[in-house]
Design a protein around this motif. Structure first.
Motif, PDB file in Angstrom:
ATOM      1  N   ALA A  12      17.782  32.984   9.347  1.00  0.00           N
ATOM      2  CA  ALA A  12      17.134  34.225   9.776  1.00  0.00           C
ATOM      3  C   ALA A  12      16.665  35.040   8.582  1.00  0.00           C
ATOM      4  O   ALA A  12      15.562  35.600   8.578  1.00  0.00           O
ATOM      5  N   ILE A  13      17.513  35.132   7.562  1.00  0.00           N
ATOM      6  CA  ILE A  13      17.134  35.834   6.328  1.00  0.00           C
ATOM      7  C   ILE A  13      15.859  35.224   5.755  1.00  0.00           C
ATOM      8  O   ILE A  13      14.914  35.933   5.396  1.00  0.00           O
ATOM      9  N   TRP A  14      15.833  33.909   5.684  1.00  0.00           N
ATOM     10  CA  TRP A  14      14.690  33.201   5.101  1.00  0.00           C
ATOM     11  C   TRP A  14      13.408  33.517   5.867  1.00  0.00           C
ATOM     12  O   TRP A  14      12.378  33.859   5.268  1.00  0.00           O
ATOM     13  N   LEU A  15      13.459  33.427   7.182  1.00  0.00           N
ATOM     14  CA  LEU A  15      12.272  33.666   8.006  1.00  0.00           C
ATOM     15  C   LEU A  15      11.767  35.105   7.878  1.00  0.00           C
ATOM     16  O   LEU A  15      10.563  35.344   7.744  1.00  0.00           O
ATOM     17  N   ILE A  16      12.681  36.056   7.905  1.00  0.00           N
ATOM     18  CA  ILE A  16      12.291  37.463   7.823  1.00  0.00           C
ATOM     19  C   ILE A  16      11.660  37.764   6.466  1.00  0.00           C
ATOM     20  O   ILE A  16      10.596  38.385   6.375  1.00  0.00           O
ATOM     21  N   VAL A  17      12.319  37.313   5.392  1.00  0.00           N
ATOM     22  CA  VAL A  17      11.851  37.644   4.042  1.00  0.00           C
ATOM     23  C   VAL A  17      10.509  36.994   3.736  1.00  0.00           C
ATOM     24  O   VAL A  17       9.607  37.648   3.195  1.00  0.00           O
TER      25      VAL A  17
ATOM     26  N   LEU B  36       2.600  41.278   4.238  1.00  0.00           N
ATOM     27  CA  LEU B  36       2.254  42.579   3.667  1.00  0.00           C
ATOM     28  C   LEU B  36       1.166  42.468   2.592  1.00  0.00           C
ATOM     29  O   LEU B  36       0.166  43.206   2.643  1.00  0.00           O
ATOM     30  N   PRO B  37       1.291  41.552   1.607  1.00  0.00           N
ATOM     31  CA  PRO B  37       0.186  41.402   0.645  1.00  0.00           C
ATOM     32  C   PRO B  37      -1.115  40.957   1.314  1.00  0.00           C
ATOM     33  O   PRO B  37      -2.197  41.395   0.909  1.00  0.00           O
ATOM     34  N   ALA B  38      -1.004  40.082   2.332  1.00  0.00           N
ATOM     35  CA  ALA B  38      -2.211  39.633   3.032  1.00  0.00           C
ATOM     36  C   ALA B  38      -2.917  40.806   3.705  1.00  0.00           C
ATOM     37  O   ALA B  38      -4.151  40.923   3.658  1.00  0.00           O
ATOM     38  N   LEU B  39      -2.142  41.689   4.322  1.00  0.00           N
ATOM     39  CA  LEU B  39      -2.719  42.865   4.977  1.00  0.00           C
ATOM     40  C   LEU B  39      -3.379  43.792   3.953  1.00  0.00           C
ATOM     41  O   LEU B  39      -4.501  44.268   4.161  1.00  0.00           O
TER      42      LEU B  39
ATOM     43  N   ALA C  86      11.144  42.591  -7.525  1.00  0.00           N
ATOM     44  CA  ALA C  86      12.317  43.451  -7.362  1.00  0.00           C
ATOM     45  C   ALA C  86      12.393  43.986  -5.936  1.00  0.00           C
ATOM     46  O   ALA C  86      13.478  44.102  -5.351  1.00  0.00           O
ATOM     47  N   LEU C  87      11.231  44.299  -5.356  1.00  0.00           N
ATOM     48  CA  LEU C  87      11.193  44.761  -3.965  1.00  0.00           C
ATOM     49  C   LEU C  87      11.598  43.635  -3.019  1.00  0.00           C
ATOM     50  O   LEU C  87      12.289  43.876  -2.021  1.00  0.00           O
ATOM     51  N   ILE C  88      11.168  42.416  -3.327  1.00  0.00           N
ATOM     52  CA  ILE C  88      11.594  41.258  -2.528  1.00  0.00           C
ATOM     53  C   ILE C  88      13.111  41.105  -2.613  1.00  0.00           C
ATOM     54  O   ILE C  88      13.782  40.833  -1.616  1.00  0.00           O
ATOM     55  N   GLY C  89      13.651  41.316  -3.816  1.00  0.00           N
ATOM     56  CA  GLY C  89      15.102  41.238  -3.994  1.00  0.00           C
ATOM     57  C   GLY C  89      15.833  42.267  -3.152  1.00  0.00           C
ATOM     58  O   GLY C  89      16.877  41.962  -2.540  1.00  0.00           O
ATOM     59  N   LYS C  90      15.301  43.490  -3.077  1.00  0.00           N
ATOM     60  CA  LYS C  90      15.921  44.526  -2.248  1.00  0.00           C
ATOM     61  C   LYS C  90      15.835  44.167  -0.772  1.00  0.00           C
ATOM     62  O   LYS C  90      16.775  44.400   0.003  1.00  0.00           O
TER      63      LYS C  90
ATOM     64  N   LYS D 145       7.197  33.201  -4.284  1.00  0.00           N
ATOM     65  CA  LYS D 145       8.156  34.049  -5.002  1.00  0.00           C
ATOM     66  C   LYS D 145       9.318  34.451  -4.100  1.00  0.00           C
ATOM     67  O   LYS D 145      10.461  34.557  -4.554  1.00  0.00           O
ATOM     68  N   ALA D 146       9.051  34.668  -2.815  1.00  0.00           N
ATOM     69  CA  ALA D 146      10.121  34.998  -1.877  1.00  0.00           C
ATOM     70  C   ALA D 146      11.072  33.822  -1.727  1.00  0.00           C
ATOM     71  O   ALA D 146      12.302  33.982  -1.745  1.00  0.00           O
ATOM     72  N   VAL D 147      10.517  32.619  -1.585  1.00  0.00           N
ATOM     73  CA  VAL D 147      11.339  31.406  -1.460  1.00  0.00           C
ATOM     74  C   VAL D 147      12.211  31.227  -2.692  1.00  0.00           C
ATOM     75  O   VAL D 147      13.420  30.968  -2.598  1.00  0.00           O
TER      76      VAL D 147
END
Length: 319
Positions: free
Chosen positions: A58-63, A70-73, A28-32, A177-179
């Motif tokens: 650009a949207i694809w690369l950023i998301v 973030l999960p990796a960090l 859901a956060l990815i969706g936002k 999941k982002a893709v």
């Protein structure tokens, strides 16, 4: 090895609790993030076909960058502090990435509504898990939509993310999941998404190419083990696996149709527009509500086979 343990534990955790309501879900956060990024990139690029194509890229690369980094960090910080803390966090992440129990739960809501004869409730329930318009669907149409989404999402919601988790742990799982979420939100052929959604849709096709075919073969094996018609499943898979606008969606749908002896797909309405679609499978019998729990049993058997295959392969590589 810690990631492998997290995958197995996360799979079990997903089977136990699914996606509890009221708890914020990473998808859901990815969706936002997609929504906010889309609005920003539409303003930043010209409103031309080429400009919107670049906006989509650009949207694809950023998301995907944010969703992976973030999960990796967070995992790096957790594992650095304590290995058991890292394992616990990655286990929860893996459980959130997989959708085995939730897919069964949502599709069984459709079955339960049909069992009580409440077609309107069944239409509403199936509208929660499919992208098509459901207002015109009769009982057979609602059932068909539910079976199709279980078959398709066995790949998108379980086997494909499980494969990415096995390869690269939770960060790569969130990458997938982002893709996949971007394709679900932006990958439409109608305006205003036709141009912006081009890159997200093509990238989803690319990253699902191999997982969809692995999913289909696992489903075929699972159906055979469950006593379904494996011979017909193989026949329909070979014949109808490309009867879809996507090169991947009909891979598992064709296997499911063959195993159950059903005809799936066909014309469907999306956003008020009728889309002409090929049929998948042969109508050896009429579809019935009981085919939904059959598809769910196939879903679970495929998921367990996938976990066994990927876990064994990763364990062998790590030795």
């Amino acid at each position: 090895m810690w990631s492998l343990c997290a995958l197995i534990l996360g799979f079990c955790l997903d089977l136990l609790i699914g996606d509890p309501h009221g708890i914020p879900h990473p998808v859901a956060l990815i969706g936002k993030l997609i929504d906010v990024t889309e609005k920003g990139m539409r303003k930043a690029f010209p409103k031309t076909v080429r400009g919107e194509n670049f906006a989509g890229a650009a949207i694809w690369l950023i998301v995907v960058t944010v969703s992976t980094a973030l999960p990796a960090l967070l995992l790096w910080l957790a594992y650095s502090a304590n290995r058991w803390l890292g394992l616990a966090l990655e286990t929860v992440m893996c459980a959130q990435i997989l959708a085995t129990k939730s897919l069964r739960q949502e599709s069984m809501k459709v079955y339960q509504a049909l069992q009580t004869g409440d077609l309107e409730k069944a239409r509403h329930a199936v509208s929660m898990i499919v992208g098509r318009d459901t207002q015109r669907l009769d009982e057979a149409g609602v059932t068909r939509a539910a079976v199709e989404t279980v078959a398709e999402n066995t790949s998108d919601g379980i086997i494909a993310p499980m494969l990415f988790l096995a390869i690269g742990g939770a960060p790569l799982g969130f990458f997938y999941k982002a893709v996949n979420t971007m394709d679900s939100m932006l990958g439409y052929v109608e305006m205003p998404y036709k141009n912006v959604g081009l890159v997200p849709a093509k990238m989803d096709d690319f990253f699902n190419f191999l997982p969809a075919r692995i999913s289909a073969l696992l489903m075929l094996a699972a159906g055979t083990v469950l006593g379904m018609d494996g011979k017909n499943g193989w026949k329909i898979f070979r014949r109808d696996r490309y009867h879809h606008a996507s090169p991947n969606s009909a891979q598992t749908e064709s296997v499911c149709a063959g195993l159950l002896g059903l005809r799936l797909a066909g014309d469907a309405w999306y956003h008020g527009v009728l889309h002409k679609k090929k049929y998948i499978g042969d109508p050896l019998r009429e579809i019935e509500p009981g085919d939904i729990p059959k598809a769910c049993r196939l879903l679970y058997a495929t998921a367990f086979l996938g976990l066994a295959l990927f876990s064994a392969t990763k364990f062998y590589i790590l030795l």
